[in-house]
Write a protein that holds these residues in place. Sequence first.
Motif, mmCIF file in Angstrom:
data_model
loop_
_atom_site.group_PDB
_atom_site.id
_atom_site.type_symbol
_atom_site.label_atom_id
_atom_site.label_comp_id
_atom_site.label_asym_id
_atom_site.label_seq_id
_atom_site.Cartn_x
_atom_site.Cartn_y
_atom_site.Cartn_z
ATOM 1 N N GLU A 5 1.064 -1.282 0.213
ATOM 2 C CA GLU A 5 -0.317 -0.125 0.263
ATOM 3 C C GLU A 5 0.825 1.578 0.140
ATOM 4 O OE1 GLU A 5 -3.015 1.962 3.026
ATOM 5 O OE2 GLU A 5 -3.132 0.141 2.848
ATOM 6 N N ASP A 6 1.847 0.839 0.354
ATOM 7 C CA ASP A 6 3.017 2.765 1.102
ATOM 8 C C ASP A 6 3.906 2.852 -0.240
ATOM 9 O OD1 ASP A 6 4.585 -0.100 1.386
ATOM 10 O OD2 ASP A 6 5.189 1.220 2.790
ATOM 11 N N GLU A 7 3.471 1.859 -1.397
ATOM 12 C CA GLU A 7 4.927 1.863 -2.934
ATOM 13 C C GLU A 7 3.381 2.383 -3.990
ATOM 14 O OE1 GLU A 7 7.218 -2.010 -1.980
ATOM 15 O OE2 GLU A 7 5.437 -2.310 -3.516
ATOM 16 N N VAL A 8 2.617 2.341 -3.332
ATOM 17 C CA VAL A 8 1.654 2.957 -4.515
ATOM 18 C C VAL A 8 1.034 4.305 -4.315
ATOM 19 C CG1 VAL A 8 -0.415 2.530 -6.040
ATOM 20 C CG2 VAL A 8 1.029 0.852 -6.019
ATOM 21 N N GLY A 27 -3.439 11.032 -11.723
ATOM 22 C CA GLY A 27 -1.756 10.575 -11.695
ATOM 23 C C GLY A 27 -1.523 9.034 -11.199
ATOM 24 N N VAL A 28 -1.058 7.849 -11.180
ATOM 25 C CA VAL A 28 -0.673 7.389 -10.657
ATOM 26 C C VAL A 28 1.196 6.635 -10.442
ATOM 27 C CG1 VAL A 28 -0.985 4.540 -10.320
ATOM 28 C CG2 VAL A 28 -2.786 6.050 -11.087
ATOM 29 N N ASN A 29 1.857 6.242 -9.650
ATOM 30 C CA ASN A 29 3.197 6.552 -8.962
ATOM 31 C C ASN A 29 3.415 5.233 -8.787
ATOM 32 O OD1 ASN A 29 3.424 9.046 -9.652
ATOM 33 N ND2 ASN A 29 2.214 10.022 -8.357
ATOM 34 N N VAL A 30 4.246 4.684 -8.391
ATOM 35 C CA VAL A 30 4.733 3.020 -7.991
ATOM 36 C C VAL A 30 6.451 3.832 -8.013
ATOM 37 C CG1 VAL A 30 4.451 0.680 -8.308
ATOM 38 C CG2 VAL A 30 2.963 2.214 -9.501
ATOM 39 N N GLU A 31 6.703 3.581 -6.663
ATOM 40 C CA GLU A 31 8.254 3.474 -6.098
ATOM 41 C C GLU A 31 8.949 2.102 -7.192
ATOM 42 O OE1 GLU A 31 8.810 2.663 -2.695
ATOM 43 O OE2 GLU A 31 7.736 4.217 -1.381
ATOM 44 N N ALA A 32 10.257 3.473 -7.359
ATOM 45 C CA ALA A 32 11.498 2.377 -8.067
ATOM 46 C C ALA A 32 11.338 1.019 -7.819
ATOM 47 C CB ALA A 32 12.229 2.813 -8.292
#
Length: 77
Positions: A5-8, A27-32
């Motif tokens: 949950e905390d990666e998106v 806007g959808v951001n996902v951690e590298a």
Amino acid sequence: MPFAEDEVRIDLMCGVGDDGHWHGTLGVNVEAGALGRLGLHPDQPTSVVAGPSPPAWWHAAGERYATRRQVVRRHAP
């Protein structure tokens, strides 16, 4: 889903357009690091998979979701 949950992060950006109607964009951001677990990283060629594929149920759930969803336009473009 393959992400914690905390990666998106999902951001909603809203505003009034030139036509006077409200418009919204997600806007959808996902951690590298999370993408790296799936074999996606900046040094990877797009045609080569460097990690394991997500489980079959994940692909099947995505396909079921995609076929259920319908795009509903509330305003003419």
